[in-house]
Design a protein around this motif. Structure first.
Motif: not given
Length: 574
Positions: A34, A36, A76, A80, A130, A132, A153-154
């Protein structure tokens, strides 16, 4: 004494080679990170690709839980990027689990989906997804965005041939792992193939010349396993320090470095420090799939199931919750079945869609006409027929019951025909009669067919008839026509041949034929009358001659009285 297996996954916050913070988790043959960074989807995909990976997918519940662990470990709650997208020119498919989106990592679509909100239906723009958490402790969910939208983020996924366990140390020291995807970590529970481990031993444990020892995770020359080379344990020390880095027993011999050994029933792992059951998966402690791991075993499940919280049992995934079928969905163990409503047939990949079945394409469905409708069909009859109550059979309609003709009506299968009387002609469709043209409208006929009279003293008067009479069979007259002004001495006209067969034009025109028959009969009567009168006159003349007395030849002369000659002479002289 049973020894609890070492944890297979260790979640760590590590600093990347570029100084960025990345959350890492490795399991099986893959590592997930992960990152950021405020990037769009394409830039995030490029960052993962530059390090040898791709944006992480979440094509199964087990993989979604690994991404969830990264989010929870990093605390988090924002979105992402993941590797799910809809290319330009492709349309959103609301009836499919992935809604027409696809995974960039090459995984098959599958039936797993976790949409927090339905993506907007479009075919014109590229859309990216994405992930979450749906709340502080919720499950992960998906949301579609424009791919150029920067997110904070990704996720990345890196796949390897295999993993090595932690590098064993015999004496005090620290290890820094340099992963192939550019992440440095002080500790990993599983290091991917190609990881370089830098070792810094304490209390002078480094080798001569001050070069710190290091090891590389490599594939074994024999077998399918992976191990550190050199295998360790590094930082030699007495077994009194941390048991020499051994999991079970540490053995020392004079003049030799410490070595590790295992309890009965266990065997030394390739890292020469850990101990594995001689056959950790026999008997199989898992409900489904068991894989031997350093220090124990790991359970996994087949597609369509997910691992229970006890880590051993498998639970069925209810794929029907994602509504993958167009009509009806029936959940089965490990899968599901799509069912179509009556009158429809499965179609498309996996039979998830339904199309209308054309029942009319089958022969003999209806006696006459078949009309296909969505989900069913309807039988109908041709014009002139009607459905028999209680069945699909078609029966003929007797149109003559409605009295559609001015005269006689003849019923036919699916139709009717009007039979017209003399003086009328049938319509072109046979459903009516019209009056035939009158004699005045007929063209003039020649002397061979129309009677004409000529005489020495005048013409025959016009024939006067009171009407045209109907005939049945051979024509016959109901009265004698009256003639005016016909002299006896007139030459009679030539009679018309009554007995000859009428021509085609006569058989098609009844009134005209009747008129010809009447005129021919009139001419014949006139001829007979004239002949009779002539014969009577001759007979009367002959009878008078017979009654007259005979005469001498002198009867033809006239006698005059005598006169004196003198008178006669004087007369002569005068």
């Amino acid at each position: 004494m049973a020894i609890a297996p070492l944890p297979l996954l260790l979640l760590l916050l590590v600093g990347g080679s570029s100084g960025e913070e990345a959350e890492v988790v490795c399991a099986g043959a893959a590592c997930y990170t992960l990152h950021r960074a405020q990037l769009g989807w394409n830039d995030a995909q490029k960052r993962c690709h530059d390090n040898g990976g791709k944006l992480a997918p979440a094509h199964s519940p087990a993989e979604a839980r690994r991404l969830q662990e990264l989010l929870v470990g990093a605390d988090w709650t924002g979105p992402a990027w993941i590797g799910l997208w809809l290319p330009r020119g492709h349309c959103v498919q609301p009836q499919e689990p992935l809604r027409g989106f696809s995974w960039v990592a090459g995984e098959e679509g599958g039936n797993y989906s976790a949409w927090l909100s339905e993506p907007a239906v479009t075919c014109l723009s590229t859309r990216c997804v994405s992930l979450k958490l749906a709340g502080p402790a919720g499950s992960p969910g998906w949301t579609a965005h424009h791919c150029r939208t920067p997110l904070p983020a990704f996720f990345c996924k890196f796949i390897f041939q295999g993993m090595c366990g932690p590098l064993p140390l015999a004496g005090p020291g620290r290890v820094t792992y340099n992963t192939p995807f550019g992440v440095r970590s002080p500790q990993l529970a599983a290091a991917p193939f190609g990881t370089l481990a830098d070792v810094h031993c304490e209390a002078g444990g480094d080798p001569p010349r001050g070069n710190p020892p290091f090891a590389v995770c490599k594939k074994l020359e024999q077998g399918d396993g992976f191990a550190w080379h050199p295998p360790g344990p590094l930082c030699p020390a007495a077994c009194a320090h941390r048991n020499g880095g051994c999991q079970h027993r540490c053995l020392e011999a004079p003049g030799e470095p410490p070595r590790c050994a295992c309890h009965p029933g266990y065997t030394l792992a390739p890292d020469m420090a850990s101990c594995l059951p001689e056959d950790a998966c026999h008997p199989n402690p898992c409900q489904d799939i068991c894989q031997t791991r350093p220090g124990g075993f790991e359970c996994s499940c087949k597609d369509g199931y997910y691992l229970a919280t006890d880590g051993r049992h498998c639970l069925d995934v209810d794929e029907c919750l994602a509504k993958p079928c167009q009509h009806e969905c029936h959940n089965t163990d490990g899968s599901f079945v799509c069912l179509c409503q009556p009158g429809y047939q499965p179609t498309g990949p996996g039979g998830h869609h339904c199309r209308d079945e054309d029942e009319c394409a089958q022969p003999g469905v209806c006696p006459q006409l078949c009309i296909n409708i969505p989900g069913s069909f309807h039988c109908a009859c041709q014009p002139g027929y009607q459905r028999q109550p209680g069945s699909d059979a078609c029966v003929d309609v007797d149109e003559c019951l409605r009295d559609p003709c001015p005269g006689t009506c003849q019923n036919l299968p699916g139709d009717f025909k009007c039979l017209c009387s003399h003086g009328f002609l049938p319509e072109e469709d046979g459903h009516g009669c019209r009056a035939a043209p009158t004699a005045r409208e007929e063209p003039s006929v020649g002397p061979d067919s129309t009677p004409q009279t000529t005489g020495t003293t005048g013409t025959m008067g016009a024939l006067q008839t009171k009407g045209i009479l109907r005939t049945t069979g051979a024509p016959s007259t109901m009265g004698i026509p009256q003639t005016l002004g016909a002299p006896i001495g007139a030459t009679p006209p030539a009679p018309t041949a009554v007995g000859s067969a009428p021509g085609p034009e006569h058989s098609a025109d009844g009134p005209r034929l009747l008129l010809y028959y009447i005129l021919g009969s009139l001419v014949a009567i006139l001829l007979l009358l004239a002949f009779s009168l002539a014969l009577l006159a001759c007979r009367k003349r002959a009878a008078k001659q017979e009654k007259r007395p005979a005469k001498s030849a002198a009867d033809n002369y006239c006698w005059v009285p005598e006169q004196p000659e003198s008178r006669g002479a004087g007369s002569e002289r005068r």
